[in-house]
Design an enzyme around this catalytic site. Structure first.
Site, PDB file in Angstrom:
ATOM      1  N   LYS A 286       0.528   3.471  -2.584  1.00 17.80           N
ATOM      2  CA  LYS A 286      -0.310   4.793  -2.994  1.00 17.80           C
ATOM      3  C   LYS A 286       0.387   5.652  -3.947  1.00 17.80           C
ATOM      4  O   LYS A 286       0.630   6.959  -3.602  1.00 17.80           O
ATOM      5  CB  LYS A 286      -0.996   5.656  -1.762  1.00 17.80           C
ATOM      6  CG  LYS A 286      -1.886   4.820  -1.119  1.00 17.80           C
ATOM      7  CD  LYS A 286      -2.666   5.735  -0.230  1.00 17.80           C
ATOM      8  CE  LYS A 286      -3.449   5.007   0.839  1.00 17.80           C
ATOM      9  NZ  LYS A 286      -2.784   4.400   1.829  1.00 17.80           N
TER      10      LYS A 286
ATOM     11  N   ASP B 257       0.935  -1.258   0.225  1.00 22.74           N
ATOM     12  CA  ASP B 257       0.024   0.115   0.044  1.00 22.74           C
ATOM     13  C   ASP B 257       0.894   1.400   0.153  1.00 22.74           C
ATOM     14  O   ASP B 257       1.241   1.830   1.013  1.00 22.74           O
ATOM     15  CB  ASP B 257      -0.908   0.006   1.236  1.00 22.74           C
ATOM     16  CG  ASP B 257      -1.894   1.206   1.497  1.00 22.74           C
ATOM     17  OD1 ASP B 257      -2.046   1.900   0.543  1.00 22.74           O
ATOM     18  OD2 ASP B 257      -2.238   1.222   2.562  1.00 22.74           O
TER      19      ASP B 257
ATOM     20  N   ARG C  25      -5.906  -2.323  13.636  1.00 25.76           N
ATOM     21  CA  ARG C  25      -6.102  -2.457  15.172  1.00 25.76           C
ATOM     22  C   ARG C  25      -6.947  -3.468  15.845  1.00 25.76           C
ATOM     23  O   ARG C  25      -6.568  -4.208  16.874  1.00 25.76           O
ATOM     24  CB  ARG C  25      -6.321  -1.179  15.632  1.00 25.76           C
ATOM     25  CG  ARG C  25      -5.102  -0.177  15.595  1.00 25.76           C
ATOM     26  CD  ARG C  25      -5.393   1.206  15.443  1.00 25.76           C
ATOM     27  NE  ARG C  25      -6.306   1.686  14.436  1.00 25.76           N
ATOM     28  CZ  ARG C  25      -6.700   2.759  14.366  1.00 25.76           C
ATOM     29  NH1 ARG C  25      -6.317   3.714  15.234  1.00 25.76           N
ATOM     30  NH2 ARG C  25      -7.529   3.185  13.141  1.00 25.76           N
TER      31      ARG C  25
ATOM     32  N   THR D 185     -10.466   8.833   2.863  1.00 25.33           N
ATOM     33  CA  THR D 185     -11.439   9.180   3.744  1.00 25.33           C
ATOM     34  C   THR D 185     -11.356  10.387   4.755  1.00 25.33           C
ATOM     35  O   THR D 185     -12.131  10.937   5.268  1.00 25.33           O
ATOM     36  CB  THR D 185     -11.770   7.771   4.402  1.00 25.33           C
ATOM     37  OG1 THR D 185     -10.433   7.325   4.847  1.00 25.33           O
ATOM     38  CG2 THR D 185     -12.710   7.108   3.629  1.00 25.33           C
TER      39      THR D 185
HETATM   40  O1  C5P Z   1      -6.323  -0.123  12.219  1.00 30.37           O
HETATM   41  P1  C5P Z   1      -7.371   0.163  11.280  1.00 30.37           P
HETATM   42  O2  C5P Z   1      -8.238  -1.283  11.203  1.00 30.37           O
HETATM   43  O3  C5P Z   1      -8.122   1.366  11.322  1.00 30.37           O
HETATM   44  O4  C5P Z   1      -6.560   0.419   9.874  1.00 30.37           O
HETATM   45  C1  C5P Z   1      -7.145   0.471   8.558  1.00 30.37           C
HETATM   46  C2  C5P Z   1      -5.999   0.534   7.631  1.00 30.37           C
HETATM   47  O5  C5P Z   1      -6.456   0.958   6.418  1.00 30.37           O
HETATM   48  C3  C5P Z   1      -5.041   1.325   7.672  1.00 30.37           C
HETATM   49  O6  C5P Z   1      -3.698   0.855   7.540  1.00 30.37           O
HETATM   50  C4  C5P Z   1      -5.381   2.656   7.302  1.00 30.37           C
HETATM   51  O7  C5P Z   1      -4.405   3.286   6.769  1.00 30.37           O
HETATM   52  C5  C5P Z   1      -5.976   2.199   5.790  1.00 30.37           C
HETATM   53  N1  C5P Z   1      -7.073   2.811   5.193  1.00 30.37           N
HETATM   54  C6  C5P Z   1      -8.132   3.361   5.911  1.00 30.37           C
HETATM   55  N2  C5P Z   1      -8.796   4.106   5.303  1.00 30.37           N
HETATM   56  C7  C5P Z   1      -8.733   4.423   4.068  1.00 30.37           C
HETATM   57  C8  C5P Z   1      -7.499   4.004   3.454  1.00 30.37           C
HETATM   58  C9  C5P Z   1      -6.901   3.189   3.965  1.00 30.37           C
HETATM   59  O8  C5P Z   1      -8.144   2.974   7.133  1.00 30.37           O
HETATM   60  N3  C5P Z   1      -9.552   5.499   3.409  1.00 30.37           N
END
Ligand code: C5P
Length: 233
Positions: free
Chosen positions: A61, A59, A211, A119
């Site tokens: 980007k 990832d 998480r 987001t």
């Molecule tokens: O810890 P958590 O479940 O919130 O992690 C979500 C993962 O998805 C993180 O690596 C975050 O950077 C990524 N992500 C996100 N929302 C997005 C794009 C990527 O939470 N729109």
């Protein structure tokens, strides 16, 4: 590749990520490696996690001029990852160049996924900072359609948008959705969340879970719970 749970390994270094992955003695999770870990440890971290038998979503980007993105994607394709991504905001031409760079001489390539609007960008920031005046959900769908036009395989989106992306771009166009939380878990800094079971229901192809698994008292049990709800449920 079918429906799967991708674990966001947002760790600061190799020791932490291996300490975490060593716990998984059964099913080996699909792993997302982000910028933090990649910039800390370099491409070797990708090779090592791959060698341990995990699928990898890298990832990073990418977003630059088409020629630079094409050459960089060509380097990433040699790392033998399963999925990688870029910003749809780089234009259709940049996405086409990326796809060209990613395709190996034998015609194979990792899946290529676009980020639409992050987001963390809301309507106000989009209007004031980017001078984009259209409603944000329309912008997200337009970027998804651009990604499809460029030949990409799907987009990262909220699970709440996955159904609409499939309606607009077709059911084979992949939706990879973060923002997943257990019904009885903390939501942390995520705003719009969905359970793994609901994400399955709405048609997400992959969920990205950080998480709720990495910070769980028993990460393997939390991972198995996600798999049970999303893949098998
Ligand atoms: O810890 P958590 O479940 O919130 O992690 C979500 C993962 O998805 C993180 O690596 C975050 O950077 C990524 N992500 C996100 N929302 C997005 C794009 C990527 O939470 N729109």
């Amino acid at each position: 590749m079918g429906k799967d749970v991708i674990v966001a390994c947002d760790f600061a270094n190799a020791d932490q990520v291996f300490g975490f992955l060593d716990r998984f003695t059964g099913r080996k999770p699909f792993v997302k490696i982000g910028m933090e870990l990649f910039y800390a440890e370099g491409p070797q971290i990708v090779r090592e996690i791959k060698r341990r038998g995990h699928k990898i979503f890298l990832d990073l980007k990418l977003h630059d001029i088409p020629n630079t993105v094409k050459k960089s994607m060509s380097v990433l394709s040699n790392l033998d990852v399963d999925i990688t991504n870029l910003h749809a905001g780089g234009t259709v031409r940049m996405m086409e160049a990326a796809l060209e760079g990613l395709t190996r001489p034998d015609g194979t390539r990792p899946l290529l996924i676009a980020v639409t609007q992050l987001t963390s960008t809301d309507q106000e920031a989009m209007e004031n900072d980017l001078l984009i005046k259209e409603p944000i959900d329309q912008v997200v769908m337009h970027y998804a359609a651009n990604a499809k036009k460029a030949g990409l395989d799907g987009v990262v989106c909220s699970p709440l948008e996955a159904g609409k992306v499939h309606d607009t771009c077709g059911k084979d166009f992949l939706t990879i959705t973060p923002g997943v939380r257990f019904a009885d878990g903390d939501i942390g800094d995520q705003k719009r969340v969905m359970t793994p079971a609901a994400a399955k229901e709405i048609g997400s192809d992959y969920i990205v879970v950080g998480r709720p698994i990495t910070a769980a008292a028993d990460p393997v049990a939390a991972y198995e719970r996600c798999v049970a709800e999303f893949c098998d449920g």
